[in-house]
Every structure is written in C-alpha cells, then in structure tokens.
Design a protein around this motif. Sequence first.
Motif: not given
Length: 308
Positions: A46-48, A252, A254-256, A276, A278-279
């Motif tokens: 989740d590097t977004h 990935g 859920t940005h946990t 996991q 985070g993000f």
Amino acid sequence: MISNRRHFFRQLTGLGGAMMLSGTSFDSWAETEASSVKLTILHTNDTHSHLDPFPPGDRNAGKGGVVNRARLLSQIRQQEENVLLFDAGDIFQGTPYFNLFHGEPEVQSLSMLGYDAITMGNHDFDGGMELFARQIRDHATFPVLVANYDFTNTPLKDIVKPYKLFKVKGLRVGVFGLGIQPKGLIPSKLFGDTVYLDPLQKANEVAAFLRNEEKCSLVICLSHLGFKGNASEIIDPVLAAQSRNIDLIIGGHTHTFLPEPKTYKNLDSKPVIVNQVGFGGINLGRLDFTFDRVSKQVFSSGSNLTIG
C-alpha cells in the motif's frame, strides 16, 4: 521421501517458540556446499504513490520516500547475500504523482529499487487495466502475480502470472499472489471481464503445487486480502488458519501497522507467519530465514523497520 519429512521452524525473535515446517528439501542445494543458507525477505504494501517522504506537519513527517527506501535497501543488501523484495499491492493512487503521470514513476521506482515481484491491489485498477498493463509492460523489471483473478479476456492476459519460482543458493522459493473480492471496491467497468476466483481454494491449490511439484523450501503468498475484516471475509489470519503449505503471508489492503510479524497455525497445525507494514512506504518488513542442512531446522527472525 524428502517432501514428506518434517522439519523444525524455530522463531528466534518476535515470532514465538519452536514449531514444525514440512516439505523443506535440504538435498537440492546443488549450488552450494554450505551447511546453511540465509535468506532475507523484504516487503512493502500500500505505498499508494508516495514517492516522497511525508511532508512537515504530517504525523509521519520525514518518513517514507523512494530515496530513503533505496538507502535502507542498499544497506541491507550490502550486509546480506541473499535478498528477495516484494510488494503486496496498491502501488497506485494517493498523491498527485498518480494523477499527473498515471503510474509511470511508481512502476519505474519499483524497478529501480530492485523488486522481485508484486501483487495487485484494488487501487491498481484505478486507471483501468489497459493503463496498468502498459506501465508494467513498458517499465517493470519484475513480474505481477495474482492467482485468483482470471485475466483471460482482458488486457492483462499476458501480463499477470499466478506464481513465480525463485532459486536462491539451491533453495526453491515459490511466490504467488491473491487479490481481494472486487465487489464494492473495484468499479465493474474497471474490473471488466476479469473473473474473480475463490482466494482460499486457489491458495491451497497453488501452494500445494509449489510445495509438492516444485519442491519449494519456502512458499510465500503476496496477499491483498487484508489483515482484518468481518466474519464472512477471507482475510490473512483466516487464510493462514484454513490453508496448507503456505509458510509466509505478506499482506496489504487494510494499512495495518503490525509491530512485528504474527504466527498462526494452519490446518496441519504448522506455523504460518503473517506480516503487514501499514501504508505509504513508511515501513519495510524484514524476515530472515536460515536453512540449516545439518540440523534439518529452519530458523527465522522478523522485524518491521521504519524508513526515513
């Protein structure tokens, strides 16, 4: 038979006590005479589109960013001989970089950072499959892995594969990907003619193939199913508990932010590590596996590192 042997999987730091891992082949190390081989697994999720560090004033100010990640990766690669780097999806959407450049710098940066494989998240469909296919085809040096999306009648037919086999000093590492249920998350016009397949069924099918047919010493799932959800959803802890042959789930969606990897028991009471980080590229997950040919044991340690 080697594939039927039972070997110990002992967690040294953060992951618990001694546990069993089956299927590890120690007799296939044709490339080395070493008594043990250490393998370092690094990962993000989740590097977004966060290519820069978080700005001043943000609670994560100064953290993340491609340059900081490159620096940390370089340090680890200088220290460790055998490193694999993965991402668990949602590389697109989240900053103006995606709106302006439509995913090109995101894919280019992953290539420059030396990623070995990624899976797809729901936001990786945001620009349409044609866009994702073009960016991967033109700029990716790594494969995209999703086992439970059938892309036969889509632009991703020849782009996305279900799994990939990596060979590291005689060890065989099987890696496959899982995508989330698209309903309610991915607009139907963007998901198109993609066929969603049950992730638990496909996970068990592909993991069994990698373990039994490909004789993999380690089977890794790149999952965009999420770490938490409602009782009816297949999330990573549920996948771990209801599966066989998977050793590590890199998660990935859920940005946990897990402080450290967690361990669950699968259907055979064997351990499955789930992690996991985070993000936004704030953290880098790290798991070290040492395969000892003499004792027939596998030792592991895990930590989640802040970038920046």
